[in-house]
Design a protein around this motif. Structure first.
Motif: not given
Length: 235
Positions: A221-223, A226-235
């Protein structure tokens, strides 16, 4: 726009003359003067300020409090949902009166006024622009929250690059019913969003990169993400 050049001018006309058998002829004038900022070169989608200072001086002390100005631009520079009047492919943005003061001396009446661009509202996510009247009327095209865009003139995000002739024009002012017109040029030199066919890619403001939502960052993941940001993106 404190760092940009200014445009100014003065117009002076005779209101009346007076002469008697025992006195020489005396002329009474009305004077109109203005000062404003030249529009800076811009990237598309960004806003510009204006503070047009206008003074009306009348030696017979006749006031004119109903002075108004419009900012005239090619129709292509008016954002999609704005509903200002258009004539001959020119859109007229009614400028707002920021201040208006009258002062009277023994020989003069002076009306000092300041004009700014009309207030605008910016829709979140889309960037669409709406007037205060449209916002109050709950325009059906409004789908998201609104940000305060201030008293600025914004060009469309996908406007064509190049130079555009623009102007500020007054209604008929004073006893001589003079219309003031001030010309300027607005230059768009790059885009807010860079795109595949852009010829100004090295100057465009924002570059978008497509990603795979199932595996957006295979190399980590980029600097700042957060993991929650990535989870939001996947949704």
């Amino acid at each position: 726009m404190k760092d940009v050049a200014e445009k100014s001018g003065t117009a002076k006309r005779v209101v009346m003359t007076e002469i008697t058998p025992t006195t020489p002829m005396e002329s009474y004038f009305e004077t109109l003067s203005f000062q404003g900022q030249l529009l800076p070169k811009r990237k598309t989608g960004y806003g510009s300020d204006q503070n047009l200072i206008f003074a009306y001086d009348n030696m017979i002390k006749k006031d004119d409090p109903d002075i108004s100005f419009k900012f005239n631009v090619p129709e292509s520079l008016m954002d999609t949902y704005l509903d200002y009047k258009v004539k001959n492919h020119v859109a007229a943005f009614p400028m707002e009166v920021a201040s208006s003061e009258k002062s009277v001396t023994e020989d003069h009446l002076i009306r000092d006024m300041s004009f700014i661009f009309p207030h605008v509202n910016v829709e979140k996510e889309t960037g669409s622009l709406f007037t205060d009247t449209q916002l109050k009327a709950k325009d059906k095209r409004l789908k998201n929250d609104i940000r305060d865009g201030g008293n600025r003139f914004y060009t469309p995000i996908w406007a064509d690059l190049g130079g555009y002739d623009v102007s500020y024009s007054s209604n008929r002012v004073g006893i001589n019913q003079v219309s003031v017109v001030m010309k300027d040029q607005l230059t768009l030199y790059a885009y807010m969003y860079g795109h595949m066919n852009s010829e100004t890619i090295d100057q465009d403001e924002i570059m978008l990169t497509p990603i795979n939502a199932d595996d957006p960052f295979p190399n980590g993941k980029p600097e700042g993400w957060s993991q929650s940001d990535i989870n939001w993106l996947k949704k």
